[in-house]
Write a protein that holds these residues in place. Structure first.
Motif, mmCIF file in Angstrom:
data_model
loop_
_atom_site.group_PDB
_atom_site.id
_atom_site.type_symbol
_atom_site.label_atom_id
_atom_site.label_comp_id
_atom_site.label_asym_id
_atom_site.label_seq_id
_atom_site.Cartn_x
_atom_site.Cartn_y
_atom_site.Cartn_z
ATOM 1 N N GLN A 61 8.276 44.672 20.287
ATOM 2 C CA GLN A 61 7.950 45.315 21.556
ATOM 3 C C GLN A 61 6.710 44.660 22.169
ATOM 4 O OE1 GLN A 61 6.946 49.800 22.144
ATOM 5 N NE2 GLN A 61 9.144 49.478 22.316
ATOM 6 N N GLN B 183 11.737 43.631 23.405
ATOM 7 C CA GLN B 183 11.758 44.859 24.203
ATOM 8 C C GLN B 183 10.459 44.885 24.995
ATOM 9 O OE1 GLN B 183 11.985 48.495 21.986
ATOM 10 N NE2 GLN B 183 12.262 49.778 23.797
ATOM 11 N N THR C 253 6.714 55.459 23.272
ATOM 12 C CA THR C 253 7.351 54.304 22.661
ATOM 13 C C THR C 253 6.737 54.021 21.298
ATOM 14 O OG1 THR C 253 7.932 51.984 23.009
ATOM 15 C CG2 THR C 253 5.729 52.655 23.694
ATOM 16 N N PRO D 65 3.490 48.717 20.086
ATOM 17 C CA PRO D 65 3.879 47.367 20.497
ATOM 18 C C PRO D 65 3.158 46.296 19.682
ATOM 19 C CG PRO D 65 2.253 48.228 22.011
ATOM 20 C CD PRO D 65 2.540 49.331 21.025
#
Length: 426
Positions: free
Chosen positions: A127, A160, A197, A200
């Motif tokens: 990510q 992503q 989310t 990352p």
């Protein structure tokens, strides 16, 4: 249609863009000027997309390239390479990154691709956070973190990617806020995004967006972002392909305008360091650079010839204080262009730092993009003997001005006068 143009169209992909209704062939250059195949002389305010950083045909660089080519052109990274080690030592020291390691590539695209590989491997996450309106190259992974629709050629991606507010100051939902409130709103947006989310791998960001039209956030935004990223363990990659080496005048690296939280975890570079030779690279903390658990080499990255060019070019840049020249001459040029822009209704904004200047055009009645005007100015400037660039995104159309950093005051005034005439012609 010229014979060369006809041959170009027959063998080169349609998606390779050419400037001008009648494309020109550049044959040679000197200093801040280039000549085309018909003998026309131009003042170069784009430098091969910010790549000719010091000057065209700089004698010191051409001599170094010739001497190295006469000894050894190629060896690959399988052998010790003195010019590569020497340039890596200098870049590591200049980067501001502690315990830095340097990996050389052949382009900015490849440098960003490498940084993304390192970040995802180090963090065990695919990510990536990127900025809206950004551009990071044309490879599969670089396109997948490019937030400018004009340059994002596919939605398929190995990563992503989530896009964050903040790269464009004067458009978008936060444009009317003060700088402090703008930063607060963008940080709140980032916090909210991360709340929805998984953690990352990294944020990749250009301190000043290049292809996006030389847009930038208020100073300090990325320092504020960095504090949020640290809490999530995410890395900060500063894409310095266009902002590095003193082009902004105020700083040697673009990240230094956001330095409250220290240097980035990684920075990527290319373009200007080679002054036209194919040099790019990544600087990262040793623990990040050394995280790969498989073998790797570079066939062409760090070649003896390109490293020789980079060493001499960097020395010339530092010894002649071209960063200071970018600050002085660029400051004068920006003020001159703002005075011109005030007399042209289609000029929405003149912005930039040092010798990295954007002139945004818009329809005066609606503030809508005005690509026809940008194309017309580009043509008129060429007719007047000036080469400039064009870019933009986020519903804008921007003229991009980025001459070699050795530009003189007289040449800045000459270019401004030509551009003034071109703008008034629209």
């Amino acid at each position: 249609m010229s014979d060369l143009y006809r041959r170009h169209r027959a063998v080169i992909p349609d998606w390779i863009a050419l400037f001008y209704e009648h494309p020109i062939e550049l044959t040679h250059g000197e200093g801040r000027h280039v000549w085309d195949a018909e003998g026309n002389r131009y003042l170069d305010f784009f430098g091969g997309i910010l790549t000719t950083m010091t000057a065209h045909a700089l004698p010191e660089v051409t001599k170094a390239v010739g001497e190295q080519a006469g000894r050894l052109i190629h060896s690959s990274t399988l052998y010790l390479n003195r010019p590569m080690v020497e340039l890596a030592e200098r870049i590591a020291a200049l980067s501001g990154i502690p315990d830095a390691r340097v990996f050389f590539t052949t382009s900015g695209t490849e440098a960003n691709d490498t940084a993304l590989l390192l970040a995802t491997a180090y963090r065990g996450s695919n990510q990536i956070l990127a900025m809206r309106n950004s551009y990071h190259g044309r490879s599969f992974s670089a396109v997948s973190v490019t937030g400018n629709r004009s340059w994002s050629t596919t939605s398929l991606s190995p990563l992503q990617t989530l896009y964050v507010h903040g790269g464009v100051r004067t458009r978008g939902p936060y444009a009317q806020l003060t700088d402090d409130r703008f930063i607060e709103a963008c940080v709140a947006d980032l916090e909210d995004l991360l709340g929805h989310t998984r953690d990352p791998a990294a944020l990749i960001a250009e301190p000043i967006q290049g292809v996006g039209g030389f847009t930038s956030p208020p100073d300090g935004l990325y320092a504020a972002f960095r504090e949020v990223l640290k809490r999530h363990g995410a890395l900060w990659i500063s894409d310095e392909v266009q902002t590095g080496w003193g082009r902004t005048g105020d700083h040697f690296w673009g990240w230094q305008a956001h330095a409250d939280s220290g240097p980035p975890d990684m920075l990527t570079f290319a373009k200007g360091i080679g002054n036209g030779m194919s040099v790019g690279g990544v600087v990262a903390r040793a623990e990040i650079m050394n995280c790969l658990d498989a073998n790797s080499i570079s066939t062409f990255g760090g070649s003896p010839v390109t490293m020789a060019a980079g060493l001499v070019n960097l020395s010339y840049l530092l010894e002649h204080d071209l960063q200071g020249n970018a600050r002085r001459v660029g400051g004068l040029l920006i003020e001159r262009l703002r005075a011109i822009g005030a007399t042209v209704p289609a000029v929405r904004e003149v912005r930039g730092r040092g010798l990295m200047i954007g002139v945004e055009l818009a329809r005066p009645e609606t503030d809508a993009p005005h690509p026809e005007a940008a194309a017309a100015v580009l043509e008129a400037a060429r007719e007047g003997g000036l080469l400039i660039g064009k870019g933009g995104g986020h519903n804008t159309t921007i003229l991009r001005i980025a001459p070699p950093l050795s530009l003189t005051v007289a040449e800045a005034e000459e270019g401004a006068a030509i551009l003034e005439q071109a703008l008034h012609e629209i």
